[in-house]
Motif scaffolding. Structure first.
Motif, PDB file in Angstrom:
ATOM      1  N   ALA A 157       1.179   5.637  -1.192  1.00  0.00           N
ATOM      2  CA  ALA A 157       2.594   5.716  -1.552  1.00  0.00           C
ATOM      3  C   ALA A 157       3.215   7.044  -1.143  1.00  0.00           C
ATOM      4  O   ALA A 157       4.445   7.140  -0.988  1.00  0.00           O
ATOM      5  CB  ALA A 157       2.766   5.507  -3.054  1.00  0.00           C
TER       6      ALA A 157
ATOM      7  N   ASP B 220       4.571   7.053   7.449  1.00  0.00           N
ATOM      8  CA  ASP B 220       4.026   6.016   8.323  1.00  0.00           C
ATOM      9  C   ASP B 220       3.102   6.624   9.376  1.00  0.00           C
ATOM     10  O   ASP B 220       2.064   6.030   9.728  1.00  0.00           O
ATOM     11  CB  ASP B 220       5.163   5.241   9.002  1.00  0.00           C
ATOM     12  CG  ASP B 220       5.912   4.347   8.027  1.00  0.00           C
ATOM     13  OD1 ASP B 220       5.457   4.199   6.864  1.00  0.00           O
ATOM     14  OD2 ASP B 220       6.966   3.799   8.419  1.00  0.00           O
TER      15      ASP B 220
ATOM     16  N   ARG C 255      -0.158   7.339   7.646  1.00  0.00           N
ATOM     17  CA  ARG C 255      -0.883   6.095   7.385  1.00  0.00           C
ATOM     18  C   ARG C 255      -1.619   5.626   8.639  1.00  0.00           C
ATOM     19  O   ARG C 255      -2.800   5.257   8.590  1.00  0.00           O
ATOM     20  CB  ARG C 255       0.082   4.996   6.916  1.00  0.00           C
ATOM     21  CG  ARG C 255       0.638   5.175   5.507  1.00  0.00           C
ATOM     22  CD  ARG C 255       1.401   3.923   5.103  1.00  0.00           C
ATOM     23  NE  ARG C 255       2.022   4.027   3.791  1.00  0.00           N
ATOM     24  CZ  ARG C 255       2.493   2.990   3.088  1.00  0.00           C
ATOM     25  NH1 ARG C 255       2.411   1.770   3.602  1.00  0.00           N
ATOM     26  NH2 ARG C 255       3.041   3.150   1.906  1.00  0.00           N
TER      27      ARG C 255
ATOM     28  N   ASP D  57       4.342  -2.260   0.493  1.00  0.00           N
ATOM     29  CA  ASP D  57       5.740  -1.841   0.502  1.00  0.00           C
ATOM     30  C   ASP D  57       6.546  -2.805  -0.362  1.00  0.00           C
ATOM     31  O   ASP D  57       6.005  -3.773  -0.897  1.00  0.00           O
ATOM     32  CB  ASP D  57       6.290  -1.769   1.923  1.00  0.00           C
ATOM     33  CG  ASP D  57       7.274  -0.608   2.099  1.00  0.00           C
ATOM     34  OD1 ASP D  57       8.154  -0.442   1.227  1.00  0.00           O
ATOM     35  OD2 ASP D  57       7.161   0.124   3.094  1.00  0.00           O
ATOM     36  N   MET D  58       7.840  -2.559  -0.445  1.00  0.00           N
ATOM     37  CA  MET D  58       8.656  -3.244  -1.442  1.00  0.00           C
ATOM     38  C   MET D  58       8.958  -4.699  -1.124  1.00  0.00           C
ATOM     39  O   MET D  58       9.009  -5.535  -2.030  1.00  0.00           O
ATOM     40  CB  MET D  58       9.971  -2.492  -1.634  1.00  0.00           C
ATOM     41  CG  MET D  58       9.801  -1.109  -2.233  1.00  0.00           C
ATOM     42  SD  MET D  58      11.361  -0.217  -2.405  1.00  0.00           S
ATOM     43  CE  MET D  58      11.718   0.177  -0.691  1.00  0.00           C
TER      44      MET D  58
ATOM     45  N   ARG E 233       9.258  -5.153   5.292  1.00  0.00           N
ATOM     46  CA  ARG E 233       8.613  -3.844   5.361  1.00  0.00           C
ATOM     47  C   ARG E 233       7.090  -3.991   5.387  1.00  0.00           C
ATOM     48  O   ARG E 233       6.391  -3.260   6.099  1.00  0.00           O
ATOM     49  CB  ARG E 233       9.064  -2.977   4.183  1.00  0.00           C
ATOM     50  CG  ARG E 233      10.563  -2.671   4.197  1.00  0.00           C
ATOM     51  CD  ARG E 233      10.981  -1.821   2.996  1.00  0.00           C
ATOM     52  NE  ARG E 233      10.373  -0.514   3.034  1.00  0.00           N
ATOM     53  CZ  ARG E 233      10.848   0.537   3.712  1.00  0.00           C
ATOM     54  NH1 ARG E 233      11.960   0.412   4.438  1.00  0.00           N
ATOM     55  NH2 ARG E 233      10.245   1.688   3.692  1.00  0.00           N
ATOM     56  N   VAL E 234       6.573  -4.930   4.611  1.00  0.00           N
ATOM     57  CA  VAL E 234       5.132  -5.180   4.630  1.00  0.00           C
ATOM     58  C   VAL E 234       4.689  -5.646   6.011  1.00  0.00           C
ATOM     59  O   VAL E 234       3.652  -5.218   6.523  1.00  0.00           O
ATOM     60  CB  VAL E 234       4.750  -6.211   3.549  1.00  0.00           C
ATOM     61  CG1 VAL E 234       3.307  -6.696   3.738  1.00  0.00           C
ATOM     62  CG2 VAL E 234       4.919  -5.601   2.158  1.00  0.00           C
TER      63      VAL E 234
ATOM     64  N   HIS F  31       4.091  -2.855   8.301  1.00  0.00           N
ATOM     65  CA  HIS F  31       2.815  -2.179   8.029  1.00  0.00           C
ATOM     66  C   HIS F  31       1.636  -3.000   8.536  1.00  0.00           C
ATOM     67  O   HIS F  31       0.654  -2.435   9.039  1.00  0.00           O
ATOM     68  CB  HIS F  31       2.672  -1.909   6.534  1.00  0.00           C
ATOM     69  CG  HIS F  31       3.628  -0.888   5.997  1.00  0.00           C
ATOM     70  ND1 HIS F  31       3.726   0.389   6.510  1.00  0.00           N
ATOM     71  CD2 HIS F  31       4.548  -0.961   4.994  1.00  0.00           C
ATOM     72  CE1 HIS F  31       4.656   1.064   5.842  1.00  0.00           C
ATOM     73  NE2 HIS F  31       5.161   0.263   4.923  1.00  0.00           N
TER      74      HIS F  31
END
Length: 325
Positions: free
Chosen positions: A68, A72, A75, A98-99, A103-104, A107
């Motif tokens: 969190a 990016d 990560r 992510d929210m 967004r997920v 990732h």
């Protein structure tokens, strides 16, 4: 429960085959420099520390990895570093946390390009969601992901508990390849484990506990493995515990679990008087790794409050009592 209709997105069938991960899968800490950049050399030493203990896989970019707090760029660097160093020796799962769904998915693209073998995804958060939306979220992610998707049940962080019947439904469909349960709800965990018996198509579904203190109980219930943050500090202990449980030596397993429960007390050295539980727990893990000579710097990401010298000394006492210093 209101689930999306069959016309809505579903992931490719992943269940029914070999489990993507079992055994002890430490959620790897992210060592940082004093300037709060990823300390690659320390991260490599940490990976070697875990692999040499006989762990069965690694999980990066979860809560213990401070995902969190990482950018990016950071990560991606973590996944690339660990994947490159492992070279396929062990399964590598990575958080795509992510929210919301778009967004997920970003990732998922990044971590799979960096070398992750599977992704771990929470329910959506910040927004208020319905179980039908959570199910749709997982279906959309699985449909787009080139690797298996594991659900991450961590209501303390996302404020949503994944219902057992939803998890079982998605497991039976092959949308989900596993569950990392950090809910603390052992009864709910049991419902998932036992419910899988009614879904033969979900035989490849991995059920993992995220608890440091209930690993023996979870394995006795039929869990496939554990993802304990404390395994960064004492990977040998958790591998030993897993081996004892698999051998049915429950008396010795209980003794090992109780030793690890005592060691887990180190997470409270700073909380709740000076800092939050996250700052205290992650700071204690990193202080322990620093004291054991695994990482160069015990810094945690901002704005977490660092441990004081007295608190670090307390961590050392926990290590000594556990036979780790």
């Amino acid at each position: 429960m209101n689930l999306p209709t069959s016309s809505e997105p579903r992931g490719p069938a992943r269940a029914g085959g070999a489990k993507i991960v079992t055994g002890v899968v430490p959620p790897v800490c992210t060592p940082l420099t004093p300037e709060r950049e990823v300390d690659v050399r320390s991260l490599l030493r940490l990976v070697d520390h875990l692999v040499s203990a006989g762990v069965h896989g690694l999980f990066v970019l979860g809560s213990t990895s401070e995902a969190a707090y990482l950018t990016d760029r950071q990560r991606a660097l973590v996944v690339e570093t660990v994947a490159g160093h492992l070279g396929g020796r062990l399964p590598l799962i990575a958080g795509a946390i992510d929210m919301t769904t778009p967004r997920v998915l970003d990732h998922v693209t990044a971590v799979t390009a960096a070398g992750a073998d599977a992704v771990v995804v929470t329910a959506p958060f910040y927004t208020r969601t319905h179980p039908a939306e959570i199910a749709r979220h997982y279906r959309l992610v699985a449909a787009a992901s080139p690797v298996p998707v594991l659900a991450y049940d961590i209501p303390v962080a996302v404020h949503t508990k994944l219902p057992a019947d939803l998890v079982l439904e998605l497991a039976a469909e092959g949308v989900l390849a596993g569950l990392k349960d950090s809910s603390g709800d052992l009864a709910g965990f049991r419902r998932v484990v036992t419910g899988l018996h009614a879904h033969p198509g979900a035989s490849g579904f991995s059920v993992l506990t995220g608890s440091e203190v209930l690993v023996d109980a979870a394995l006795a219930l039929g869990a496939d493995g554990a993802v304990p943050g404390l395994a960064n500090v004492d990977p040998h202990g958790y591998v030993r515990l897993h081996t004892l449980c698999r051998a049915g030596d429950w008396h010795r397993a209980r003794a090992e679990q109780e030793r690890l429960c005592d060691l887990f007390g180190l997470v409270g050295v700073g909380a709740p008087t000076r800092m939050g539980g996250s700052s205290s727990g992650l700071g204690a893990f990193k202080a322990a790794l620093h004291l054991r000579g695994v990482i160069d710097c015990p810094a945690t990401a901002e704005p977490q409050v660092p441990l004081s010298p007295d608190e670090v000394e307390q961590v050392g006492k926990f290590l000594a009592a556990a036979g780790l210093l």
